[in-house]
Design a protein around this motif. Structure first.
Motif, PDB file in Angstrom:
ATOM      1  N   ALA A  76       0.828  -1.208   0.000  1.00 30.80           N
ATOM      2  CA  ALA A  76       0.000   0.000   0.000  1.00 30.80           C
ATOM      3  C   ALA A  76       0.861   1.257   0.000  1.00 30.80           C
ATOM      4  O   ALA A  76       0.512   2.259  -0.646  1.00 30.80           O
ATOM      5  N   TRP A  77       1.991   1.224   0.698  1.00 31.65           N
ATOM      6  CA  TRP A  77       2.880   2.393   0.761  1.00 31.65           C
ATOM      7  C   TRP A  77       3.378   2.797  -0.627  1.00 31.65           C
ATOM      8  O   TRP A  77       3.370   3.978  -0.977  1.00 31.65           O
ATOM      9  N   HIS A  78       3.763   1.820  -1.436  1.00 33.28           N
ATOM     10  CA  HIS A  78       4.241   2.128  -2.783  1.00 33.28           C
ATOM     11  C   HIS A  78       3.117   2.716  -3.645  1.00 33.28           C
ATOM     12  O   HIS A  78       3.351   3.643  -4.429  1.00 33.28           O
ATOM     13  N   ILE A  79       1.908   2.198  -3.472  1.00 32.70           N
ATOM     14  CA  ILE A  79       0.765   2.744  -4.210  1.00 32.70           C
ATOM     15  C   ILE A  79       0.454   4.167  -3.734  1.00 32.70           C
ATOM     16  O   ILE A  79       0.150   5.066  -4.538  1.00 32.70           O
ATOM     17  N   ALA A  80       0.551   4.377  -2.420  1.00 28.53           N
ATOM     18  CA  ALA A  80       0.280   5.705  -1.864  1.00 28.53           C
ATOM     19  C   ALA A  80       1.288   6.736  -2.375  1.00 28.53           C
ATOM     20  O   ALA A  80       0.926   7.886  -2.634  1.00 28.53           O
ATOM     21  N   VAL A  81       2.546   6.340  -2.500  1.00 27.82           N
ATOM     22  CA  VAL A  81       3.571   7.257  -3.019  1.00 27.82           C
ATOM     23  C   VAL A  81       3.203   7.713  -4.430  1.00 27.82           C
ATOM     24  O   VAL A  81       3.271   8.910  -4.751  1.00 27.82           O
ATOM     25  N   ILE A  82       2.806   6.758  -5.278  1.00 25.65           N
ATOM     26  CA  ILE A  82       2.388   7.107  -6.647  1.00 25.65           C
ATOM     27  C   ILE A  82       1.202   8.063  -6.604  1.00 25.65           C
ATOM     28  O   ILE A  82       1.163   9.076  -7.310  1.00 25.65           O
TER      29      ILE A  82
END
Length: 232
Positions: free
Chosen positions: A88-94
């Motif tokens: 989820a963190w990587h998706i949130a960064v995008i």
């Protein structure tokens, strides 16, 4: 940085970022025809003197939320929830990067073009409108990306992380993330498939963005409480 300090900073930034983003989102103009053309959008910008300031406030809020999401990720430590939280963190960064691109484009480029267009005549006005149309389409692209990643996929995945690792957050917190994240995803998919949708922009997206922002603000409070309890 210790886990306690990470959660404190994550809680503070999530709470502050959530409040700023929520207020900016509430104040953001949403008028009929705003998505129809660059000319309509320019008219809205010229008539709303707080347009640039509102977008700057949301920009700061999103920047703070980026670390807030990091704090949420670090707060979920048990597998399989921890693995879902890192995804989820990587998706949130995008999603945050797309949101920042949207806010800065609308605060700087759209505002500048709108006022120049409003004060021009003849061929110059047509040229500015052509440039504005290109920026307008770029803004719509960033907007749909923000719906898809920041207010859609990210809360769904964080919700799944909370549901599969219930020691830090209650199950109801996870279900809220999943529910309103799915609404955000639906809004984004409708926009992608239809190009311009009154339902997506004026109904589903405001519901998802406001609810997810309030949810993140609450997560900031919860992170701070987790950090305080860890000091006992």
């Amino acid at each position: 940085m210790s886990q306690r300090h990470t959660l404190r900073l994550g809680g503070a930034t999530a709470f502050a970022g959530g409040v700023l983003t929520f207020v900016g989102n509430i104040l953001h103009p949403r008028e009929p025809g705003q998505l129809d053309s660059a000319a309509n959008l320019f008219d809205v910008v010229v008539r709303n003197h707080m347009w640039a300031a509102d977008h700057v406030a949301i920009t700061i809020g999103l920047a703070l939320l980026l670390h807030g999401f990091y704090g949420v990720t670090q707060s979920i430590r048990n597998d399989p929830g921890a693995a879902w939280a890192h995804f989820a963190w990587h998706i949130a960064v995008i999603g945050v990067l797309l949101g920042l691109a949207l806010m800065l484009t609308e605060a700087v480029a759209v505002t500048s073009l709108a006022h120049a267009w409003n004060g021009s005549l003849g061929g110059e006005k047509d040229l500015l409108l052509a440039a504005g149309t290109a920026v307008f389409e770029l803004s719509l692209t960033f907007s749909v990306g923000g719906m898809l990643f920041l207010f859609g996929a990210a809360p769904v995945l964080y919700g799944v992380a909370m549901l599969t690792s219930s020691t830090e957050y209650g199950a109801w917190t996870g279900w809220i993330g999943v529910l309103f994240g799915l609404i955000g995803l639906t809004a984004a998919l409708i926009q992608v498939m239809t190009g311009e949708s009154w339902l997506a922009f004026y109904v589903l997206f405001p519901i998802a963005s406001i609810a997810v922002t309030l949810w993140i603000t609450y997560l900031g409070y919860r992170m701070w409480r987790i950090a305080v309890n860890a000091t006992a």
